[in-house]
Structures are given as C-alpha cells and as structure tokens.
Design a protein around this motif. Structure first.
Motif, PDB file in Angstrom:
ATOM      1  N   ASN A   2      40.312  38.147  31.914  1.00 12.63           N
ATOM      2  CA  ASN A   2      41.229  39.034  32.626  1.00 12.63           C
ATOM      3  C   ASN A   2      41.082  40.451  32.080  1.00 12.63           C
ATOM      4  O   ASN A   2      40.661  40.643  30.930  1.00 12.63           O
ATOM      5  CB  ASN A   2      42.675  38.557  32.460  1.00 12.63           C
ATOM      6  N   ARG A 112      36.296  43.311  40.516  1.00 10.79           N
ATOM      7  CA  ARG A 112      35.796  41.946  40.348  1.00 10.79           C
ATOM      8  C   ARG A 112      34.277  42.015  40.435  1.00 10.79           C
ATOM      9  O   ARG A 112      33.724  42.860  41.121  1.00 10.79           O
ATOM     10  CB  ARG A 112      36.363  41.024  41.423  1.00 10.79           C
ATOM     11  N   GLU A 127      31.992  37.717  41.979  1.00 12.61           N
ATOM     12  CA  GLU A 127      33.394  38.142  41.867  1.00 12.61           C
ATOM     13  C   GLU A 127      34.265  37.126  41.157  1.00 12.61           C
ATOM     14  O   GLU A 127      35.286  37.474  40.571  1.00 12.61           O
ATOM     15  CB  GLU A 127      33.950  38.429  43.261  1.00 12.61           C
ATOM     16  N   GLU A 128      33.875  35.848  41.261  1.00 11.87           N
ATOM     17  CA  GLU A 128      34.661  34.811  40.592  1.00 11.87           C
ATOM     18  C   GLU A 128      34.246  34.645  39.139  1.00 11.87           C
ATOM     19  O   GLU A 128      34.935  34.004  38.358  1.00 11.87           O
ATOM     20  CB  GLU A 128      34.474  33.456  41.309  1.00 11.87           C
ATOM     21  N   MET A 131      34.605  40.214  35.597  1.00 10.08           N
ATOM     22  CA  MET A 131      35.405  41.387  35.985  1.00 10.08           C
ATOM     23  C   MET A 131      34.914  42.576  35.183  1.00 10.08           C
ATOM     24  O   MET A 131      34.455  42.411  34.049  1.00 10.08           O
ATOM     25  CB  MET A 131      36.879  41.182  35.617  1.00 10.08           C
ATOM     26  N   SER A 151      32.473  44.553  30.859  1.00  5.37           N
ATOM     27  CA  SER A 151      32.594  43.373  31.730  1.00  5.37           C
ATOM     28  C   SER A 151      32.928  42.154  30.896  1.00  5.37           C
ATOM     29  O   SER A 151      32.377  41.968  29.806  1.00  5.37           O
ATOM     30  CB  SER A 151      31.293  43.107  32.488  1.00  5.37           C
ATOM     31  N   ARG A 154      33.887  34.685  32.979  1.00  2.00           N
ATOM     32  CA  ARG A 154      34.753  33.509  33.051  1.00  2.00           C
ATOM     33  C   ARG A 154      34.394  32.473  31.989  1.00  2.00           C
ATOM     34  O   ARG A 154      35.244  31.834  31.406  1.00  2.00           O
ATOM     35  CB  ARG A 154      34.597  32.891  34.451  1.00  2.00           C
TER      36      ARG A 154
END
Ligand code: DGJ
Length: 729
Positions: A2, A112, A127-128, A131, A151, A154
């Motif tokens: 995040n 994103r 994008e998933e 970020m 950046s 995930r």
C-alpha cells in the motif's frame, strides 16, 4: 502492499508485506525527510524520528544555522553545495559555473502499476501487482525538478526506486552526477557486505566494518566488471543467514556504478547507489529530462537469506521478461573448453552425436566460426561464416546438429572490433578511441562504438542475417574487454562525458532489438565470464554465464556470492573436464555435476574424449536435471553452510514455494579422518508437516529437520558431494 499520503501531516507511507518505509515533508520550506524504513510498524505518526525539534536537525527557519541542518537531516534526496557535505544525490552545474541546489517538496501522485523507464531496464508489474509513488521536488532557487519514484510489489518486500531530473530553467545545465538513490539512516552497528573479485573469481562476498568516512565498491570499466557488483548490504552485527536485520541494495544497470556507505559525524549512514559520477557529465538542454537507472532495495528482518529470497522473487517475477524464465532450458554442451578455436563441422557433429546418447539437448558453437578467426587476434566485426574453416555452411552444420536430435546455438560478440578486421579497415573511427592517440588494446581488440547508430546497425544487421540463415535456438552474447580511451566521433566535445552512459543505453537498445526480433532464441549474456552479471542484463536474457572458472570447488564461492542477489535459474553453470583448465584441480565428475545443477546446467568439455567412467555418469546427471530443475529454478534458496567461510564443506538448499519438497546439496571439500558425520540443520520446511528424507528411514517433522538437523554423508575423500531430496510424507 500500500502507499498512503496523510495530507494533514504530510506523511508518505509505503507498506510491503513485512516492511514500512516512511517519509515526511518537514519544515516550512518543505524538505522531504526520511523518517523510517524497517520491519512493519503501527500506523503511528513517525515524524518524531525526523528529530525536527532537536538541534541540529531543526529545519531552516531563520537561515541562522542552515549548514548544521542540511549536513545532518535525514533526507530522501540530497542537493549539492548548499551545506550537505555528504555524497549528494545530484550535482547540476549551470552556465555560470555554480553547482548549488537544494530540493524541496512540490507534490506527488500515487498510481497503480508502474511506468516503464525510458531506454532502461526496470522492474515491471500490472495494476494489481504493484503501486508507484512519484514525489516531485524542485530546487529552491531554480526551475530544476526531480521526480523520485518508489514502487512496492504485492508479493515482495523490495522497493524499486529511481529518479528523473528535468531542466525547466530555460538555460543549459550540466548534470555531473545523478544517483539513483541516497538513503539516510541511523547506524545501528551495521557491517557492510559487498562483492569483490577478478576474472575467474567473480562475486566473492565479504563483510567490512563501517568506519567514519566512506567505504564503497564501484566500477569505472564501462561494464559492471568482474571486480565488483552494483550491490551492497548493511547487516546488523549478529545477523546471519536467517536472523537479524539486513538492508540490501542493487542497481539495475550494466555500466559504471558507485555503491557506497558513508558514516558522518552524528553516526548517521548515507547509502548511495547509482551511475558512478566519474566519467559522467550529461548536458541538459532546456526542457531535457534525464532518467537515472532503477535501484532495488529491501529490508529483511530474517537475515541475509531473507534479503536474497526477496531479490530472487522480484528478479524472477518482475524483472526477467524472457519466455524462458519459467521453462526448463535445454541442457547444452558448449565447445569452448572442448576445442577452443580448433574445430570444424565434423568435430562438432562428433560431439553432438556423443552428447545425444547421454541426454544432452543442445550444441553451442562458441568463439571462432566467423571471419578468419583461428585465434583471438582477429575478425571481430566480420560476422560472416568461415565456411572454409567449418568445412560446411552454417545451415548445413545446424541441420546436421538438428538431425542428430539436438538444438543448435552460437556465440557472438557484437560490441567488439579487431584491429585486424575488414570492419576496422573500413571504419577505423568506429572503434572507441581518441584520434591522435594510440588506443589501449585488450585481448587485442577494441570496443565498437555502438553509440554510433550506423556502427550498431551494421553489426546487428550482419549478425541478424547469420541468425536467420540457419536454425539457431540459442545465442551467447559475449563482451571481452573494458572501455578505455573514451571518445566517440559522433559526440561533440561538450557531450563526451555522456559516452559511458550512452554506451550502456546503446547496448540496451541493441539487446531490446534482439529480443524483439528473435523472441524464440534463448539468449545468454556473458562478459569474460561474469563481468556483466547484473540485473540490467537479466531484463534481456534469463541467464548469464557466471564465470569462466568451471572448477567445482572455486564455483562454490562464486555461486554463493551470485546467489546473494540472483536466482539460481539465471546462473550459467557447466560441468567441465579435469584437470580443470583454470586451477589444474581434479574434482570427481559427480561433484562437478552437483555443483552445476545449482545453475542453468550444461557441459563444457569434449564428450568424445573424456574418460568413459565420466561419460557414463552423464545420463544420470541429465536425468537429475529434469527431475530437479523446476524446483531449483523456482524455489526458495537457503544457504546452509559456506565453504568460503569454514574452509571445509558447503551446503545449500532449495525449498519449493509450497514447502512440499526440497533439495539439499552437500559438498565435502575436505575429508576428515577418524571423525563423525557433520549434521546440517535444514531450514525453510513446514514445521508441522512430516517429511521423508532420501536415504533415511521413517519421517521427520519440518521443525525437527530445522532444529535438530540431519547427518550429511562423511566421505573418506576430498571434493565428494551428495544430493539429498526431501519430500512431504
Ligand atoms: C569469454 C567467455 O567467458 C568464454 O566462455 C568464451 O566464450 C570466450 N570468451 C570466447 O572467446
């Protein structure tokens, strides 16, 4: 993952799975301060860590003590010449000759995904998957802008950083340095870990103490070099493989670099990483933008092993693009150590025939197939097949190899030109050299000035023709000398300081062209062994030749150092003949196989001439490759014991991501008489699951293997090894 911005308190927070990175805008003027980076914290306001109420960290209010503030404050981006005397992130010189800058916060955007870096290799993600935060800074007294990019991913604790500088002043500016990151932090008693080396001794890891002042590793050789890696780590004093806090940094770049730690008078550290400021001067016309390369950084709370696994994951998932990344690579046999320059089609086909019987899948013809290349004094640049030497056309050779049932690959060195070549005779000014000066030769060759488009096009075009003329599945792209005599006839004097970086950009452009034009060809980069083993090159090739030193004992330290940062699946590793050509050492064939299985795996020997008992072992080795390669390529790597440290034995392990299986490699370099077996603790397995260990009766809990360990075979012989397969019961 995040990224948040608290607009009231002006705090940026980056969150990865296990770490937090916190910055805040400080003072009325708006300095971007570095508050915290480490294991995940609560969502608390951490701006107290900036110490802005404490002299000398208090930001400038009345400009009474600006030097005290600027030289101590932990900042994200350090301007130059205004009072921060540490390594600066940037140095800009105006037409008036002054080089002063002080960067202040302007704005930000959070997106994103991750924008690409123009002309440079960099991590990527959808994008998933990731970020990005971009923070814009501006020089206090001019219209020079810096955009800092961060950046988060995930599936990783790695943070990718880069910097873009824009000249909005309306006047010309010279960029004398543009580092990719500077990170200020407290010195909590760290040691610096870096890699050093030489040709045939690449990537040897070693710790050094951090003393006041600067300690660094660097390259000014135009390529990454076998002497150093664009990597450094800070490790807590008692950190080991699996515990303790470690900060790791690596640059996604393939040229001159500086990786440095500086300790100042307040025991703060500044880590700097980027293009080496020496030999670098970039002219920014009004409106021009300079993009600095990307740096990857990670904080691991689980020791060096945690750092390595984070780097491996991000390099595998977000940097290597090749479709070969997740595929088993064909087991190759390369003729370099087998024949050197002394080969023809007949000899190569004989090797291919014998190789086929043992399960080898590809023949690679190394240096010597073009021009009049009977030795290394000639013909680089003349990329026409030497049919007289081969005795056939390339197509006939490739077809012959294919008919035997093997794929076929070739060696190239596009960036070089021999003084004895038609290319040099036609275009002497295409060599990197200063007119009127006798350039230094190295391996009796020059570097081709690929920053000249016509030179790059000519060489690329000729090589592309060769590749299209036959069935070629693999290319080894070599580069065998460093850059000296820096001068390009295509650059005006005021831009000559751009040559080293322009060379790297031109190389990336050529490699990009190659992977676009030949997507099916497996590309392996190489530079006199591992002199250009770096994250930048992995963006183009999924594997890189690790070292010319194929001695299995020497390889233990070389591959251990390489695996500190790079996944095993990209380390070029071959079984060669003994006595080894570089050390004269004889190591059992089985051990040579076990060590090479930790990399891409292949052979570098004349299979028609090695002893029959060695030849008989090859089918078993190729079968082991097929059995274990998916695990080696995609699993988590654990360094269990280091021969480089203990001088007697080596052990590493790869555990599958789902922890259902593991492969332990044990190498007993020195036998001990009248002694007991050594017990190794085997980490990384599911503590509550039961496992079967090959060669042992019954099952063992993962926690038993991790805490109590298992005995390793005790051989009454030096340089013996074993593979131990562990699988969930
Ligand atoms: C250096 C490489 O590292 C070797 O493997 C071999 O390809 C030679 N160059 C050929 O000149």
């Amino acid at each position: 993952m995040n990224i948040t911005f608290d607009s009231a308190k002006r705090i940026f927070r980056l969150e990865t799975e296990n770490t937090s990175y916190v910055m805040a805008v400080a003072g009325e003027e708006g300095y971007l301060g570095h508050a915290y980076w480490g294991p995940r914290t609560g969502e608390d306001d951490l701006t107290y860590l900036l110490r802005t109420e404490e002299y000398p960290f208090r930001p400038l209010r009345d400009n009474r003590d600006g030097v005290a503030f600027l030289s101590t404050f932990h900042k994200e981006f350090a301007g130059c010449g205004a009072g921060d005397f540490r390594e600066s992130s940037v140095r800009l010189t105006g037409e008036d000759g002054a080089s002063v800058s002080r960067f202040l916060y302007r704005g930000y955007r959070i997106l994103r995904g991750k924008p690409a870096l123009e002309g440079l290799p960099a991590t990527f993600g959808g994008e998933e998957e990731c970020m990005t935060l971009e923070i814009e800074l501006k020089d206090a007294d001019s219209d020079v802008f810096a955009v800092l990019s961060y950046s988060v991913f995930r599936d990783s604790d790695v943070i990718a950083r880069s910097v873009k500088i824009r000249n909005g002043t309306g006047k010309r500016l010279w960029l004398d340095r543009a580092l990719s990151l500077t990170v200020d932090m407290e010195d909590d008693g760290y040691r610096m870990l870096a890699m050093s080396g030489a040709w045939a001794r690449e990537h040897i890891a070693g710790f050094r103490d951090i003393a006041p002042g600067k300690q660094s590793v660097s390259s000014l050789r135009g390529v990454t070099s076998s002497e150093a890696q664009p990597f450094l780590a800070l490790a807590e004093k008692d950190a080991d493989q699996e515990k303790g806090r470690v900060y790791g940094f690596v640059l996604v770049y393939s040229g001159n670099f500086l990786a440095q730690v500086e300790k100042n008078q307040f025991d703060s550290l500044r880590v700097s990483l980027g293009i080496h400021p020496d030999n670098f001067r970039w002219l920014l016309e009004p409106g021009d933008v300079f993009q600095a390369p990307e740096a990857l950084c990670v904080c691991s709370a689980s020791g060096l092993g945690g750092m390595s696994r984070s780097f491996h994951d991000v390099i595998r998932e977000h940097l290597i693009r090749s479709p070969w990344k997740d595929r088993e690579r064909p087991i190759l046999i390369n003729n370099w150590e087998a024949t050197y320059f002394d080969f023809d089609t007949e000899k190569l086909l004989a090797i291919a025939r014998e190789a086929k019987k043992s399960g080898i899948e590809m023949l690679v013809m190394d240096d010597g197939w073009f021009g009049r290349r009977y030795d290394d004094n000639t013909s680089l640049g003349d990329w026409t097949v030497n049919e007289e030497k081969l005795g056939t056309s390339l197509k006939e050779l490739a077809d012959g190899v294919n008919a035997i049932g093997l794929k076929f690959g070739i060696w190239i060195e596009p960036e070089a030109v021999s003084p004895d070549s038609d290319l040099f005779r036609e275009h002497p000014d295409w060599a990197v050299a200063v007119p009127g000066r006798v350039p230094t030769r190295s391996r009796n060759q020059y570097v081709l000035d690929i920053t000249r488009k016509e030179a790059a096009d000519r060489v690329y075009g000729r090589i592309a023709e060769v590749l299209k003329s036959a069935s070629i599945s693999y290319v080894k792209w070599d580069m065998n000398r460093y850059l000296t005599d820096l001068y390009s006839s295509s650059l005006p004097a005021e831009r000559m300081g751009e040559l080293s970086h322009r060379y790297v950009l031109a190389l990336y452009e050529m490699q990009e062209r190659f992977v676009r034009d030949f997507p099916h060809v497996l590309l392996e980069n190489c530079s006199s062994g591992g002199a250009r083993f770096d994250p930048g090159m992995l963006y183009y090739s999924p594997q890189i030749w690790c070292s010319d030193d194929t001695d299995a004992v020497e390889r233990l330290a070389i591959q251990e150092g390489t695996a500190l940062v790079y996944p095993l699946g990209c380390m070029g590793a071959h079984v060669s003949d003994c006595p080894n050509h570089y050390t004269g050492r004889t190591v059992p064939f089985e051990t040579r196989g076990h060590v090479a299985l930790a990399g891409t795996f292949g052979y570098e020997l004349d299979i028609t001439r090695i002893p029959q008992e060695d030849r008989d072992l090859i089918p078993g080795q190729t079968a082991a490759y097929h059995r274990y390669n998916a695990l080696v390529r995609s699993g988590d790597y654990y360094r269990v014991a280091s021969y480089a440290e203990n001088g007697a034995y080596d052990c590493w392990e790869v555990v599958s991501k789902d922890r259902s299986e593991a492969l332990v490699t044990w190498v007993q370099v020195k036998a001990r008489p009248y002694h007991k077996a050594r017990v190794m603790r085997i980490p990384g397995l599911d503590p509550d699951a039961a496992y079967r260990v090959e060669g042992m009766e019954g099952t063992f809990a993962g926690r038993t293997l991790a805490e109590a360990g298992i005995p390793m075979p005790a051989f009454q012989e030096d340089c013996r090894s074993a593979l131990i397969y562990i699988v969930k019961a």
